[in-house]
Structure formats: structure tokens, C-alpha cells
Design an enzyme around this catalytic site. Structure first.
Site, PDB file in Angstrom:
ATOM      1  CD  GLU C  78       3.407  19.955 -21.533  1.00  0.00           C
ATOM      2  OE1 GLU C  78       3.172  18.770 -21.870  1.00  0.00           O
ATOM      3  OE2 GLU C  78       3.966  20.256 -20.460  1.00  0.00           O
ATOM      4  CG  HIS C 147      13.887  23.297 -18.006  1.00  0.00           C
ATOM      5  ND1 HIS C 147      14.020  21.940 -18.149  1.00  0.00           N
ATOM      6  CD2 HIS C 147      12.891  23.472 -17.087  1.00  0.00           C
ATOM      7  CE1 HIS C 147      13.153  21.315 -17.336  1.00  0.00           C
ATOM      8  NE2 HIS C 147      12.448  22.220 -16.697  1.00  0.00           N
TER       9      HIS C 147
HETATM   10  C1  LIG Z   1       6.416  17.554 -20.797  1.00  0.00           C
HETATM   11  C2  LIG Z   1       6.724  18.334 -19.580  1.00  0.00           C
HETATM   12  N1  LIG Z   1       5.876  19.292 -19.161  1.00  0.00           N
HETATM   13  C3  LIG Z   1       6.140  20.043 -18.080  1.00  0.00           C
HETATM   14  C4  LIG Z   1       7.271  19.829 -17.347  1.00  0.00           C
HETATM   15  C5  LIG Z   1       7.576  20.685 -16.098  1.00  0.00           C
HETATM   16  N2  LIG Z   1       7.461  19.845 -14.897  1.00  0.00           N
HETATM   17  C6  LIG Z   1       8.518  19.210 -14.369  1.00  0.00           C
HETATM   18  S1  LIG Z   1       8.086  18.198 -13.128  1.00  0.00           S
HETATM   19  C7  LIG Z   1       6.455  18.618 -13.229  1.00  0.00           C
HETATM   20  C8  LIG Z   1       5.462  17.971 -12.304  1.00  0.00           C
HETATM   21  C9  LIG Z   1       5.517  16.474 -12.409  1.00  0.00           C
HETATM   22  O1  LIG Z   1       4.629  15.882 -11.496  1.00  0.00           O
HETATM   23  P1  LIG Z   1       4.585  14.315 -11.271  1.00  0.00           P
HETATM   24  O2  LIG Z   1       4.515  13.621 -12.595  1.00  0.00           O
HETATM   25  O3  LIG Z   1       3.516  14.031 -10.300  1.00  0.00           O
HETATM   26  O4  LIG Z   1       6.013  13.933 -10.671  1.00  0.00           O
HETATM   27  P2  LIG Z   1       6.665  14.466  -9.336  1.00  0.00           P
HETATM   28  O5  LIG Z   1       7.319  15.750  -9.662  1.00  0.00           O
HETATM   29  O6  LIG Z   1       5.576  14.593  -8.321  1.00  0.00           O
HETATM   30  O7  LIG Z   1       7.658  13.421  -8.975  1.00  0.00           O
HETATM   31  C10 LIG Z   1       6.269  19.555 -14.245  1.00  0.00           C
HETATM   32  C11 LIG Z   1       4.989  20.166 -14.594  1.00  0.00           C
HETATM   33  C12 LIG Z   1       8.156  18.828 -17.814  1.00  0.00           C
HETATM   34  N3  LIG Z   1       9.301  18.571 -17.191  1.00  0.00           N
HETATM   35  N4  LIG Z   1       7.856  18.096 -18.916  1.00  0.00           N
END
Ligand SMILES: Cc1ncc(C[n+]2csc(CCOP(=O)(O)OP(=O)(O)O)c2C)c(N)n1
Ligand SMILES: Cc1ncc(C[n+]2csc(CCOP(=O)(O)OP(=O)(O)O)c2C)c(N)n1
Ligand SMILES: [Mg+2]
Ligand SMILES: [Mg+2]
Lengths: 349, 358, 358, 349
Positions: C78, C147
Site C-alpha cells: 500500500e 476489514h
Molecule cells: C496489508 C494488507 N493488504 C491487503 C490485504 C488484502 N489481502 C488479503 S490476502 C491478499 C493476498 C496475499 O497473497 P500472498 O501473500 O501470496 O498469500 P496467499 O493469499 O497466496 O496465501 C491480499 C491482497 C491484506 N490482508 N493486508
């Protein structure tokens, strides 16, 4: 400047016993059943949402199995159900998060050696570094240090906090294992648009941290890599990065629709062989397990899943008073008066 | 809840306990030294906190005395410092991190708001966060950009945080000792323009037990509430940090015109000592809140609303706010135009005194 | 400054301009589509905004239509997204970034507060920041931790930012179009629990000229101020975002008891439309502010103080605040206990109606 | 995974002309005089504070000299006075920041191609990436892209924003040159306690970004490295990292007391030869300049410093109304009424 940092030799490199291999299979089966069931629970309205770890069982069980619960501590994200199960975390307490009962879960983090579920992407990676540095400060002799094991994804690797964590850990030689599950996706964004350079493990060298990239769908390889990393960190030689290459076979969460960003064909090609099926074949081929054992493992997993579901269904909401009572160790007059007003006004409802 | 100590603080306490003239910098440094000595779980760290002793010398000499494990420099990353504090607290430590300047708390806000403030709650009380975050705060020293910020409204809005700001060396010493002995996270906002002003610090004859502190044994008594620093009958000035001293100056000037000003040092910006506000304004029937932060959505709004809520029937005029403007904190040349100055505070007093229902 | 559109919005405007029933998600998507088509300098980006069309589908189809250069996915960071926005704005672009959820704005606060909000000032007006930051906001959808946050008090306190939140599809469409046409940074807080509710959206017969927008040509008229969504005589409810719909429900119920409630949708949380507050409460003489965010140092304090300041002589009771508590936003099971519900708002109304000077 | 990314061949590798070499010397001399004088101004009470760049003249002038002001853009920290001077920024406007006249400076950033002075460590590194990506989006053909040149220090490299910036730039192939002045110190913290792995340049490989570590006290080497990096980025091949190894010979700022964390002996040993003196000797040895030229350069520098000081001394405070007028492009009624109140109340003062 170009010599790659390497892992120290491993103290205890004994191969897994047949019992241990079978236990790993049973754990993976339990995780698989609970995971796929949880998706069904969501469809049935038992829980409002869930983030499946389908396809990541080997990465999660193999790493979680290497934890020494007497001294190590694990920092999960929102997708480490398999690690929790491998570590013996109370699974009703764990799954209660997905029932929207309590953010972070109802299990006991200190006893479980498993930190509260973390919803902020990369939010707890620095906690692991702080906890690990605490082990050094506590003056435990090298070889006996508690190790922090922190999980995060390919997407999370883009966050500034991960960089700060790796740099802090390396500067302080903190006993941390950074465990990346590179499952190919961060919601809809594939790794190649996320991770410049193509690999999180490659970045470790820039901090002088040894790193390994491991087949994340091979539970034994994951276990061994994690055990080696623990041995390195425990001996006071500093952090290690493990990148487990795996694949998120399901949706990001039950709210996600992967059809919008990848085809079923892509999935088939990219996912590779199912890690559970692969381990089953191997155990059978090596004569470590027979079909009866496999069947029994799945039967036990089904029974376990049913017990957890019953626990989840029986779980009522927490009393609203906990909203106020758990904010501080020492509450404040202002908060007490809000709690009193809440009690008064909700009695009338 | 509130304690009435007027300007005669030294004489009040002199009979019972040792008094020393210290600057706030010295008082804070001494408090940290004693905290480190008393509690082996405390660790002090941040950018330049170790070898240098901090850019304001608050941690001067502590590394040499308590060792590099207890007092140390971190890499230059505020989110790292605060995120690390969470992990140390989970491991049973009592971190006392420093953010070098107010404006550099922003990179750490995610860790402060989403982690430090919530871990106790999230973990159902099993992972307390006894973290005292020291933030040299507020303006008035003609510093570069981002070195004169007032973040109290932001911090006070965050559930799970407690926020305090001392206005003199005595309070600095005792509030820091107190904050660092508590099991909850405290944002400790140090008024950097007051670091070098001396004042009397009354020490306890014996080291107070941390457990009794909240209960109120002297000189810890009243540490959890606001403090009347000057009694008056006509109007209450509410302030904190560096603005307390300015309000006392204003009170002197107003007294020449026969206006008897009460000055209330709020001290705790979360939780706010509402009974102390109501007690004071219930008596004076008029109030002006003074702060350095911008007006809109500043803590002055909360203070004003608490006063209005508690004194609606007796208030003679709407509570006035004399504050920084809704503009970025300006460069040194314009600092005096931005900060509430004596004249603006006097105008605020005039407005509440002259207010007549329409 | 404020516009009076009561619940009969459709009929008022139906004669002059086309009306469609759209959800807020559709209205926002359409606004972005038109903005991208009209202004080649606009770019839309964030996590999962491109191919997926956003987790709430607000950017659905926009990448396919406007290309990967105009609408794109960023890595998951972000601070990166907002820091990049600053540079794009310096290069002459009009960025419309998205932060996926309210709680994930915290990692970007440093870039928002220290850079986006100040670059115009720092550069003496030569580097404007025409950035519209879309933040799906507030609670009510039983979502995971972080959220369901309400950051308006934080944003409103930051000099250099403007902050707006629509409560229905019509305002969502017009306020977003308006915000994205302006040269200053706007935090656009979308009430995510209202994304799927349909309502009438009145479109302009012809595309309004950006320059005239501020001057007030219909249907842009009044976009810069608050909006009376229901007229009443006995008490004013002030709300924004998802709480506006809840206040309208409360008003219906109160009407059954003969209480005539006025509902004011504040819309702009910075700058606040103080004249509209004073006009409404000057008439009703009683006010209750409702918001989801925690009470202390919430925007309700500012609103209450502006009302008290402007209506001191006529107010019959201190302004009441019905808000979230000073606790971290809870898990789904406790969401209804945390959020201001109908009963708690009715109690608030009762308190201001029954207040008698002591 | 282990192949190091490399820089593309340079289009225009013509060596610097003798005129250019002499110009570089003149610039360095001007910077040296202004810099050491500014410290004196602070002692004399002309300005409240200053962050000297003593010892970094070669790194700053050499890199700034490579900028094409017709299309590139520079993102400085608070210590890039030498870059500003090399680029021809109005130096009274620049130094006005240190007189506390206006945060960010009174020069015109758009015309100067030099962003406002940035006090947040690592604050503007991401801006450079956004600006650079804007060049790509603007559709300029490769070879003609404007390049963003962003400066930061060894200390700043620890900030999460730097990681996010490098990753974004590499994923987007943005035309950015990351220019690190590794001057050995971040206030009191030496590089070895700051930069795990020992070098910021080493980290670039993890993102697939080519990097060079250059002798930051050799103005010609710095110029050439920067020119090569610009050529690479301009041709659409993406970002480059340059780490200029130099030394902060003075205090962090006029408020700092380096005696608390390093000895004069350390300084003598670590600083190496003064870059200005070194360049002087080289020009004389190569016959590019003679003593007369050197003397004239220093005379001109002295005259320039005096003119700037006169400008700074003459500089009055900005009118307070600018506090309000410059917040927004379109002011608000609330702000206007605050400005009105301010005017009224300050008239009485
Ligand atoms: C700081 C933050 N930004 C955005 C999100 C929304 N979000 C939740 S999971 C995710 C993707 C995460 O991807 P990854 O780190 O590859 O983990 P995976 O979900 O594949 O296990 C996002 C964008 C969040 N939870 N926290
Ligand atoms: C975000 C942030 N944190 C802390 C500071 C305070 N500070 C100013 S300069 C500095 C050291 C910077 O070191 P480095 O990046 O190596 O640059 P140098 O000063 O050596 O040029 C610090 C800690 C700041 N300005 N910004
Ligand atoms: Mg992933
Ligand atoms: Mg440095």
C-alpha cells in the site's frame, strides 16, 4: 559481494523414521479433510468465510512438523491451518476465527506456541524478528535458542515490512526462519507480476542470509529444509529464508472467483501433482504404508473433521462484554462507562 | 482522580521527599536509568538511542551503563522498530522504543494501530503489550519539516492505546516511570521544546511498588488523571505538553487585567480525565482548549464535547478552541504564526468572557 | 452550500434528466468508466484492480476496456501504491488508486500524510496532487479483522486532504466524478455494506464541465456540502456512509411515536459543511451524531463542537454521540453489538428530547 | 536464479572533454565553498541549521551532471545540495530551506527538474518510481524515456519504502536510477550495523535489477556510472541501482556531535582522500587544468558563495497568508475562515 551465504551443517540429520513418515501422512490427510470440509461449511452457512490451503498441505505440515514446541514460536498468516494442525493447536479454537467468533482465534497462543491468526499481509513478520531477538537477549546459549518461524506468501513479500524484517534479523543475527509459501498467486495477481526477480529466496543473499528454495509439494523435502534452517538459527548463526514452491489450488477465499483470472487448464498445468496423492504413492512404493493404513488415516481424518464441525456448530457467540474487558490489562474509567452504557442499552433490546 | 498541585509544587513536597532541579531531558534520562535498573525485562532502543544517546540525549549514557543488549541502536526503519517491539513483548520483554521525531511515527502507524493496540485483545489478554513508545513531539524549535507534529488526536482515537504527555520535569519523570510499569501500551509524547527547561522534581523516598502505583500512593497519586496547575475562578484553560507553560504565561498576563485563569494540564490524552474537566469548568463556567495540532478533528473537539456534555447547564459560552490551523506545520519562519500564541489565547479567553446569548 | 433533497429524489429530478436504478457498485464502476474515457490523464490501479476488477468489482471490466496502461494491478504494497501515486501526479497524471480495505490504508499513512497531503504546499502550488484515493470503508459485512475500519477522523485531521463519503448510488456516482475532476487529493470512503443496494441515479443530460462543478451547475449543485436526506422538526441526526440508511430507518420508527427526525448526510468529512449543521440544528434545536468509528476523538466530537459553537443559544440539550465503542472493531458475531444500532440511536434521541436543565 | 542482471551497453560512451572535466571541478569547488560556508552561517546565526555534504561532492556533482534537464527528473533528500548546484538549481531558493523560510525550498521544482527537498528518509524513492512509470505510460519510445534519478542514503536503504520501490520499478520496468550515497553513517549508526549484507547494490540482484558499486569519491567514475545507468533506463530496459561509496566527513547536521560516536582517527582512516583534492591532483597531473585555473575556480566559488549568502541574508520571512493559500489548489470555506481569523488576530499583535 558475490559469495552466497550458506547454511551451517545440520546437527541432527537423521532421516525420518517410518512412524514419522506415516504421521506426516495422517496429518496431511487430516488437514485435507478439514480444509475441503471448511469450504463446504461455508456453502452450508455454518461459517461466513474461509481461506482454503488446498495444495499447500505438504508445505504446511512439513514445516510445522519441524517445530520444537518446547522452545520455538510460530507466526502464521490467515492460511496456516495445516501448520496449526501439525503443531497440535486446538482446531475448534482455530476455526472459530472463520466462524467470526473472535479475530485471531480462540486457541491459546502461548500454550500452542502459535501466534494469533494474522489478517494483515506481512503484519507479523517483524514480530517474529522481535521475538527471536528476545531469545538472544535472554542469553540462552547457542544451540539452545528458541527459533521464530514466520510464514508469509509471495504477495506479502512485496510489503516493506518484510524487507525491514529481513534486514533487522540479519543485522541482529536473530534466530528466525522466514518461510515463504510461494503459491503462485496473491488473490488474482500471479507471482511474475508480484515478485521482481522471480524468487523471494534470491533476495536473501542481498542481506547475507542463507536461503533455500524447496519443492513445497514434497513434505519430506520441506521438513528437512525446515529442520536444517532451525538448526542453523538455533545455533546462533542468524536467520534463514525458505521459499517453498507450491500452488494455491483453490480460490483465494470462499469469496473469490478464480475463473476471472485463470483457467481450469492453467490450474491443471501449473498446480502439478496433488501433494497428498504424491506422498501416498511414495509411501506405498517405499513400503512405508499400505492401503489399509491410508484408508485408516482418511477415516480418522473424517472423524476428526466431524468432531471439529460439531465443535464449531456448538460454538455460541462470545459475550459482548468481552469487547470491553479484553481491550486492556488495566481497563479505564472511560471504557468502563461505555461498557455500562452498552449493558444498559442492550438489556432493553 | 485529578490532583491539585499549584505552582508551589516544590514547597508542598519539599518536606517529605528529596527535590532536585532537573531539566525534562535529565528527568527522562534518570527515569529510564532507574527503570532499566529496576526491571531486567525492559529494553530501550531506536534510531541513534545507543551509542549517541539519542538526538535529544534522552538515552545518554544508558548503553554504557546497562549494556548493548538492554539499550541498542536499530536500523533506520520505524515500522521495524515497532513491529520488533511487538515480538519482544510477546517474548516477555517490556520494550521502551523511541521514534526519533513525531513525524516519523507515520511509517510505524500500521504496527502501532493494527498490532500493538490490538494484540492484547486479539489474544484475549494472553499476549499483553507493555510497550512504552517515546515520541519527541510537538513544535516550537524551528526544526525541519516533519519535526513539529502533534499526533495525539490520531493516537487517542485508537482503541487499545493509552496516551500521555508531561508538561514539566516532575511529571516527565513520574509519568514515564509509571507508564513503563504498566502492562498496556502507552504512547509517551515528550514536548521537545521543553526538554531543556529546568524544574523541581520530587522523588519518592523509597521506590514505589509498581502494583500500588495505580492505587495512588504518593508521589504516584493522581498520576492517572489531569492536574490543575493553577487555580482560577473565571475561565479554564485546558492544555497539554508545551502549551501548558504558554497557558501559565497567559494566566499571568490575564491576572493583570483582573481575570483569574485556571490552567488544567490534561496530561492523559487517552483516557481523558472527564471528571477533572467537569470539576474545573463546573466552577469557572467557561473554557478554552489550547493545542498545537490542527483544529479540525483535533483532540480539542473531544475535550470541548466532554466539557459541554458535563457542564451544559452551567456553561456561559461555547467552549473555545485555540489551536494550530488546518495547514501543514510550517517552516520555522512561520512557526509563531501557526502555533497558538499568547495573543490568540487571550482572544479566546475574551470570546468566552464576552459571550452573550443572542 | 447544502442541498435539500428529500427521499423523493427520483421524482424531483425525473423530469429533467435520465434516471436509472443502480447499485452503488454499478454507479461507481460507471463513474470510473466515464472518468477514464473523459480524461486521458487518469489511471486506476491497486491490488487486484485490473484483471479481477477489484475484490468488490468496482473496477470490473475497466482494464479490458481502457487497457493495461490505464487500469492495472500493482504488487501488494500500500505504501508503494500511494507513493507511486505521488510520482504519477508529479508527472501530470490523475491517479485513482484503490486501497483494498480500510484497514490496509495504515501501511500507506506515511505517504498519505507526509507526501500526498503536503506536496502541493511544499512545492508552493507547483506540484498539485489530483489523487482520488478510493477506500472501501466501514463495517457491517461480517468480514475478517481489519476489514471494518472507519478512518475518517484520522483523514479529516490531516491538513491538505479532502474527505468524502457517499451514502447512496446517486451520490456515489456524482461525488466520485466530482472528486476525480478536482486538483486536490480526495479520500473517497465507500461504505462497503451499501455496495449492493440499488437506488436511483440521476445523470446529467450533458457532461458537465469540470470547471463549473464547484460553481454549482445541476446535477453537480450542492456536491460540495452536506445534504438533508429527510426533513424533520424535532431532532437532527447527523451521519455519513452506511449510517445514513440506518438513521433513515430510525426516523421512520420515531415518526410512529410522533417524533419528527431530520437526517443530515454530512457527505464531506473535510471540509465539514458547518453552515448546514447550524441551519438544521438551528431549526430542530437538538442533535445526535452517529458514526461507526470509536467514540473518543472520533469525527463526532468535531461535528458536535461545530454544532455547539453555532447553535449554543438555541440548543435544548448537549449534542449526543451514538458511535462505535473505544474497542477494536470486533469479529462478525459481535459486530451488531459494536455498531450503532436502531435502539442505541433511539436512546440517543430520547436523551436529547428528555434533557432538562438541572 | 543466480545469474546477475547486467547493464545494457551504453549508447554514448564518449569520454568527458577537457572542458567538461574542468566544469566538473568548478562545480565541485562551488559546492565545497557553499557547503563549508553554510556551516559557518549556522554558527553565525544566519541560518538555524544545515546538513553538510562535505566529502560527497564527487558523488553528487558527478551524478547530477549526467542528468538531461530536458527530460529527466531528480528526487533528492535533504543532503543533495551538490546535485542541485550541478543541475543549476537556484541556490538561494535551495538554501532558503535551511533558513527555515519554506520547507522544501523556494526554487521551482518543475522548472529545475529537481523535486522539493525531502526530509522524510526514503520518502521520495517511490515518487521516482511513479514518475518514471508515468514516462512509460506517456508512450515515449524507448531510447527517449525521461529517467527518474532518486537519491538516498545507506540509512534510508533500511526503510520498507525502498524495497517496495525497487520491486515496483523492476516489475514495471520503470526508468529509474536508484542512486545510493553510502557515506558510512546514518547519524551515529555505521553502515555495518545498518545494511545487512554490507552493500545496498548487492540487493538489486534479488529484484533482477542491474547494479554497480562505484568509487563515490571519483567524480569521473560516478559520472560514467550514472550516464550508463541513464542510457539503460532510457532505452526501456528498466531500473538500475548505483551505490556510490563515499564518506560523510562532517557531522550529520549542525546539531550533531560526531565525537560521541567516532574518533578523529576513525575519520581520518575511513574518509580516505578528499575527493576535491584528489580531482585537483588528477587534473593537474593529466594537464587538463593548471594552478591558475584551480585558483580561478576557487575564486569564482567564493564569489558565488558570497552572492548566495547575501541572497539568504536578504531573504525575509514569507507572508503568513501563504500558510493558508498554498494548502490546496482550491481552498475551502473552513480554511478561508481560519485565514480570516488569523489575519484579524495577528493585526492586533
Ligand atoms: C496489508 C494488507 N493488504 C491487503 C490485504 C488484502 N489481502 C488479503 S490476502 C491478499 C493476498 C496475499 O497473497 P500472498 O501473500 O501470496 O498469500 P496467499 O493469499 O497466496 O496465501 C491480499 C491482497 C491484506 N490482508 N493486508
Ligand atoms: C522516516 C524518517 N525517520 C527518521 C528520520 C531522522 N533522520 C534524518 S536523517 C537520518 C539518517 C539518514 O541516514 P542516511 O540515509 O544514511 O543518509 P545521510 O544522512 O547519511 O545522508 C535520520 C535517522 C527521518 N528524517 N525520517
Ligand atoms: Mg500467494
Ligand atoms: Mg548515510
Amino acid at each position: 559481494m558475490d559469495t552466497k551465504p550458506t547454511l551451517a551443517a545440520v546437527d541432527d540429520a537423521a532421516p525420518l523414521t517410518q512412524d514419522e513418515l506415516r504421521e506426516l501422512y495422517s496429518l496431511m490427510a487430516a488437514v485435507r479433510h478439514l480444509d475441503t470440509s471448511a469450504v463446504a461449511w461455508q456453502r452450508q452457512g455454518i461459517i461466513p468465510g474461509y481461506a482454503p490451503e488446498l495444495g499447500q498441505e505438504a508445505a504446511q505440515v512439513g514445516s510445522g512438523y519441524a517445530v520444537d514446541k518446547a522452545r520455538d514460536f510460530v507466526f502464521p498468516t490467515y492460511r496456516e491451518m495445516g501448520v496449526a494442525r501439525a503443531m497440535g493447536v486446538d482446531m475448534v479454537g482455530y476455526m472459530s476465527t472463520h466462524k467470526a467468533t473472535w479475530h485471531g482465534g480462540l486457541y491459546k497462543p502461548l500454550e500452542s506456541r502459535f501466534a494469533p491468526i494474522q489478517a494483515v499481509v506481512a503484519g507479523s513478520v517483524l514480530h517474529a524478528v522481535g521475538w527471536a531477538h528476545g531469545q538472544t537477549l535472554a542469553g540462552l546459549p547457542a544451540g539452545h535458542l528458541g527459533v521464530a518461524l514466520t510464514y508469509f506468501g509471495d504477495g506479502a513479500s512485496s510489503q516493506g515490512d518484510v524487507h525491514e524484517a529481513m534486514n533487522f534479523a540479519a543485522v541482529m543475527k536473530a534466530p528466525v526462519v522466514f518461510f515463504i509459501q510461494n503459491n503462485g498467486w496473491a488473490i488474482s495477481v500471479p507471482t511474475e507480476r508480484q515478485v521482481a526477480g522471480g524468487s523471494v529466496a534470491t533476495r536473501a543473499a542481498g542481506y547475507g542470509i542463507p536461503a533455500v528454495q524447496v519443492d513445497g509439494n514434497d513434505v519430506v523435502a520441506v521438513f528437512e529444509a525446515t529442520r536444517n534452517a532451525f538448526a542453523h538459527a538455533r545455533s546462533g548463526k542468524g536467520p534463514v529464508v525458505i521459499e517453498a514452491m507450491t500452488y494455491r489450488r483453490g480460490p483465494h477465499s470462499t469469496a473469490d472467483d478464480p475463473g476471472r483470472y485463470r483457467t481450469l487448464d492453467d490450474e491443471r498445468i501449473d498446480a502439478g501433482e496433488d501433494p497428498l496423492e504424491r506422498f501416498r504413492k511414495r509411501l506405498l512404493a517405499d513400503g512405508v504404508a499400505d492401503e489399509a493404513f491410508i484408508a485408516a488415516a482418511h477415516e480418522a481424518a473424517t472423524a476428526e473433521e466431524e468432531a471439529i464441525r460439531a465443535g464449531i456448530e456448538a460454538l455460541g457467540p462470545r459475550p459482548g462484554s468481552e469487547m470491553f474487558d479484553l481491550v486492556f490489562q488495566e481497563t479505564t474509567p472511560a471504557l468502563e462507562s461505555q461498557a455500562a452504557a452498552w449493558r444498559e442499552e442492550s438489556e432493553h433490546v | 482522580m485529578s490532583e491539585t498541585i499549584t505552582a508551589t509544587r516544590e514547597t508542598t513536597a519539599a518536606g517529605e521527599a528529596p527535590v532536585q532541579q532537573l531539566s525534562m531531558q535529565q528527568a527522562l534520562n534518570r527515569a529510564l536509568d532507574e527503570i532499566l535498573a529496576a526491571n531486567p525485562r525492559t529494553v530501550v532502543f531506536g534510531e541513534d538511542c545507543g551509542r549517541l544517546g539519542g538526538v535529544f540525549r534522552i538515552t545518554d549514557g544508558l548503553q554504557a551503563k546497562h549494556g548493548e543488549g538492554r539499550v541498542f541502536d536499530t536500523p533506520l526503519a520505524e515500522s521495524g522498530i515497532l513491529g520488533m517491539s511487538v515480538g519482544l513483548a510477546m517474548a516477555g520483554f517490556h520494550p521502551i522504543p523511541e521514534v526519533q521525531f513525531d513525524g516519523f511515527a507515520y511509517p510505524a502507524i500500521n504496527q502501532i494501530v493494527c498490532q500493538i493496540a490490538r494484540m492484547n485483545y486479539r489474544s484475549r489478554g494472553t499476549l499483553p503489550m507493555p510497550i512504552t513508545l517515546r515520541v519527541p513531539s510537538f513544535g516550537g524549535i524551528r526544526a525541519p519539516e516533519h519535526h513539529g507534529e502533534s499526533l495525539e488526536a490520531l493516537f487517542a482515537h485508537v482503541p487499545g492505546l493509552k496516551v500521555v504527555s508531561p508538561s514539566d520535569p516532575h511529571d516527565a519523570y513520574h509519568l514515564l516511570t509509571y507508564a513503563a510499569s504498566r502492562p498496556d501500551p502507552v504512547i509517551f509524547m515528550e514536548p521537545k521544546s521543553r526538554y531543556w527547561q529546568k524544574g523541581p522534581v520530587t522523588f519518592a523516598s523509597e521506590t514505589p511498588d509498581a502494583g500500588t502505583a495505580y492505587a495512588g500512593a504518593a508521589p504516584w497519586a493522581g498520576l492517572t488523571g489531569a492536574r490543575v496547575v493553577r487555580e482560577g475562578r473565571h475561565v479554564t484553560l485546558v492544555a497539554w505538553g508545551a502549551m501548558v507553560a504558554r497557558c501559565l504565561q497567559v494566566a499571568e498576563l490575564a491576572a493583570e487585567d483582573g481575570i483569574d485563569v485556571e490552567v488544567l494540564d490534561l496530561r492523559w490524552l487517552k483516557p481523558i480525565d472527564a471528571p477533572a474537566l467537569v470539576a474545573s469548568v463546573g466552577k469557572t463556567r467557561r473554557a478554552v482548549v489550547v493545542h498545537e495540532a490542527p483544529l479540525t478533528s483535533g483532540l480539542g473537539a473531544e475535550v470541548a464535547q466532554l466539557i459541554t456534555q458535563g457542564c451544559f447547564d452551567t456553561l456561559k459560552a461555547p467552549v473555545e478552541r485555540v489551536t494550530g490551523f488546518d495547514v501543514p506545520y510550517p517552516s520555522g519562519d512561520l512557526e509563531d504564526e501557526y502555533l497558538p500564541n499568547i495573543d490568540r489565547i487571550l482572544f479566546g479567553i475574551q470570546r468566552v468572557l464576552e459571550y452573550r446569548r443572542g
